[in-house]
Design an enzyme around this catalytic site. Structure first.
Site, PDB file in Angstrom:
ATOM      1  N   ASP A 219       0.843  -1.202   0.000  1.00 47.94           N
ATOM      2  CA  ASP A 219       0.000   0.000   0.000  1.00 47.94           C
ATOM      3  C   ASP A 219       0.880   1.256   0.000  1.00 47.94           C
ATOM      4  OD1 ASP A 219      -2.802   1.007   0.424  1.00 47.94           O
ATOM      5  OD2 ASP A 219      -1.874   1.924   2.179  1.00 47.94           O
ATOM      6  N   GLU A 278       1.587  -0.672  -5.016  1.00 48.08           N
ATOM      7  CA  GLU A 278       0.638   0.391  -5.317  1.00 48.08           C
ATOM      8  C   GLU A 278       1.461   1.672  -5.327  1.00 48.08           C
ATOM      9  OE1 GLU A 278      -3.191   2.895  -3.762  1.00 48.08           O
ATOM     10  OE2 GLU A 278      -1.485   2.476  -2.497  1.00 48.08           O
TER      11      GLU A 278
HETATM   12  C1  NOJ Z   1      -4.502   2.878  -0.915  1.00 51.78           C
HETATM   13  C2  NOJ Z   1      -5.622   1.967  -0.572  1.00 51.78           C
HETATM   14  O1  NOJ Z   1      -5.944   1.225  -1.719  1.00 51.78           O
HETATM   15  C3  NOJ Z   1      -6.757   2.845  -0.109  1.00 51.78           C
HETATM   16  O2  NOJ Z   1      -7.942   2.131   0.034  1.00 51.78           O
HETATM   17  C4  NOJ Z   1      -6.344   3.521   1.160  1.00 51.78           C
HETATM   18  O3  NOJ Z   1      -7.342   4.440   1.546  1.00 51.78           O
HETATM   19  C5  NOJ Z   1      -5.032   4.267   1.001  1.00 51.78           C
HETATM   20  N1  NOJ Z   1      -4.055   3.527   0.276  1.00 51.78           N
HETATM   21  C6  NOJ Z   1      -4.436   4.586   2.338  1.00 51.78           C
HETATM   22  O4  NOJ Z   1      -3.977   3.413   2.941  1.00 51.78           O
END
Ligand code: NOJ
Length: 552
Positions: A219, A278
């Site tokens: 993440d 991500e």
């Molecule tokens: C990306 C995640 O996919 C999302 O759902 C989240 O709100 C943010 N990162 C913060 O962790």
């Protein structure tokens, strides 16, 4: 002579896939645990619900399952606020349940990828609670970004950064100090310069690797390192996730050293375990830095996700993605939907306009394009991500009443942004019954009346249904010399405007992105189409917004 080809598999090429690097062409299915299947009737999905539905995923034909966070969390941001990285939240079950999911998945030859949230913890994490309690100057505050404020009494935030969810990226405590949170105030950013933070995450990695997981989705992988001195943005635009220059809080070069260390840990383990980042970066070229051979394996391709339904734009992003990944020898990835964006069936039902859409738009058009977009995605070399429910053609639920919404970004942006609840509505398994088979006790977000006819039950075995289209496409992709293999496609430049046509060995794909039918010579034997098509005397009239796969 006339051949009818709707969404059924009508011919199967004979080659088999040989890739040993399973992840290079894998189709990875994202489960948002809260909304997938509820085994205990509390209105919230859980690990046992997931375990029971693994055979469905096997039959669908995916290679791996990515589970969004199921860790102990106050759920200020759907579990992306982790209070204990080694514990399962009671609403999802126990560590034994996690173990059962991993074991059953492996028995079905499915791999399990779990989410890792290293940029921030929950404000209910033991470290943060103690840091707050211990007061200014305490050692534990160094594990986060605590600072005095500006202004005569420290009443102004330490810098001008804004939270991605809206409002300042700083919150002031009663003792006068401020702490940084790029997301909600309940998600304080960790200080990755502190050795204890790095040590802790190496240990967390090992914990889940020892549990048997096959990989991690990281993440906010681009956010861990902040520029020295936390400089003001000044005249810079405040952040948007995509399309900015490198920001002092995002895509700093220092993140790569962290991933090199992690990669060495992963490589100590047997099996081919992977990391997927991500990483929202300004360009696919910068994304490629995350997947250099000694770093991560894959990174999400958000530029592709954000592309409008337009042949020229799609071709451009496909080419730049493949070109960017080739020098680092990483697979390109493709994704159309996830738990943070409006589902693609609804994005394509509306005029192009970002990833947070609040109107239903033209549903029929959206579904037609979504099905065509999926066949295009699954014909590309690399790895593809499928978000739960897209195989049912689910639209976003755009009319959720404000009082049921839970997305923190909706509230922090005063309802102007953050419509992520709409893609998180629990998915329908059966035509009727409590929460359409999601569970026996209702569902944490209300499901629309149309959910029954979109359910797995309603679509199973129905020729032409979106579910059967996905099943056919995934079976063909797997059997056809790995449609995901390779690093390039060969475009046919003579295709009429609005059409895409490319070839792979023994295979071709034609996409009509226009709203009108187009007649072309049939380039081979039709294998699968996103809308009913007919080949007559060597020609095909490609319907509006349609993709056809060909054995060439
Ligand atoms: C990306 C995640 O996919 C999302 O759902 C989240 O709100 C943010 N990162 C913060 O962790």
């Amino acid at each position: 002579m006339s051949q009818q080809h709707s969404t059924d598999v009508s011919a199967t090429p004979t080659t088999t896939r040989e890739s040993t690097d399973w992840w290079r062409d894998a189709v990875i299915y994202q489960v948002y645990p809260r909304s997938f299947a509820d085994s205990d009737g509390d209105g919230t999905g859980d690990l046992e619900g997931i375990r029971r539905r693994l055979p469905y995923l096997r039959e669908l034909g995916v290679d791996a399952v990515w589970l969004s966070p199921f860790y102990a969390s106050p759920q200020a941001d759907g579990g992306y606020d982790v209070a204990d990285y080694r514990a399962v939240d009671p609403m999802y079950g126990t560590l034994l349940d996690a173990d059962a999911v991993i074991r059953d998945a492996h028995a079905l030859d499915l791999r399990i990828i779990v989410d890792l949230v290293p940029n921030h913890s929950s404000d209910q994490h033991e470290w943060f609670k103690r840091a707050v309690a211990d007061g200014p100057g305490s050692a534990l505050r160094d594990r986060y970004h605590f600072r005095p404020g500006k202004g005569t009494d420290g009443e102004l935030p330490p810098n001008d950064w804004e939270s991605i969810f809206g409002g300042p990226a700083w919150t002031r405590l009663p003792d006068g100090e401020w702490y940084l949170h790029l997301f909600a105030p309940e998600q304080p950013d960790l200080n990755w310069e502190h050795p204890a933070v790095a040590d802790e995450f190496r240990s967390i990695l090992r914990f889940w690797l020892d549990m048997g997981v096959d990989g991690f989705r990281i993440d906010v992988a681009h956010g861990l390192v902040k520029a020295e001195g936390l400089p003001d943005l000044g005249g810079h635009d405040q952040l948007k996730l995509l399309g900015n220059d490198v920001m002092p809080f995002f895509d700093q070069d220092g993140v790569h050293q962290i991933y090199r260390t992690w990669r060495r840990i992963l490589d100590e383990y047997d099996g081919e375990r992977i990391f997927v980042a991500e990483a929202w970066t300004p360009t696919v070229e910068r994304t490629a830095n995350y997947v250099r051979p000694d770093e991560l394996h894959q990174a999400f391709n958000f530029q592709y996700l954000g592309a409008p339904w337009d042949a020229a734009e799609l071709r451009k992003i496909i080419d730049t993605s493949l070109d960017a990944m080739r020098p680092v020898h990483a697979p390109a990835t493709w994704v159309l939907s996830n738990h943070d964006v409006t589902r693609h069936a609804t994005r394509y039902a509306n005029p192009p306009g970002g990833t947070q859409i609040r109107t239903a738009g033209d549903r029929e058009l959206g579904l037609r394009r979504a099905r065509a977009a999926t066949l295009l995605m699954l014909a590309l070399p690399g790895s593809a991500y499928v978000y739960q429910g897209e195989e049912l053609g689910l639209p976003d639920v755009t009319d959720l009443p404000d009082e049921v919404r839970q997305d923190p970004s909706f509230f922090r942006a005063q309802g102007q942004d953050g419509f992520r609840d709409g893609c998180r509505v629990p998915i329908p398994w059966t035509r009727t019954g409590s929460s359409y088979g999601f569970g026996d006790g209702g569902s944490w977000l209300p499901q629309p009346d149309t959910w029954g006819e979109l359910s797995v039950e309603a679509q199973t075995g129905v020729s032409g249904s979106t579910l059967e289209l996905y099943r056919s496409a995934l079976a063909l992709r797997r059997e056809t010399a790995g449609l995901g293999a390779g690093e390039s496609v060969t475009w046919h430049d003579g295709a009429p405007a609005g059409l895409l046509h490319f070839e792979r060995p023994g295979f071709a794909c034609t996409v009509n992105t226009t709203g009108a039918p187009v007649r072309i010579p049939a380039p081979g034997t039709a294998l699968l189409a996103s809308s009913p098509v007919e080949v007559t005397d060597g020609e095909i009239e490609l319907p509006a917004d349609c993709t056809v796969w060909w054995a060439a």
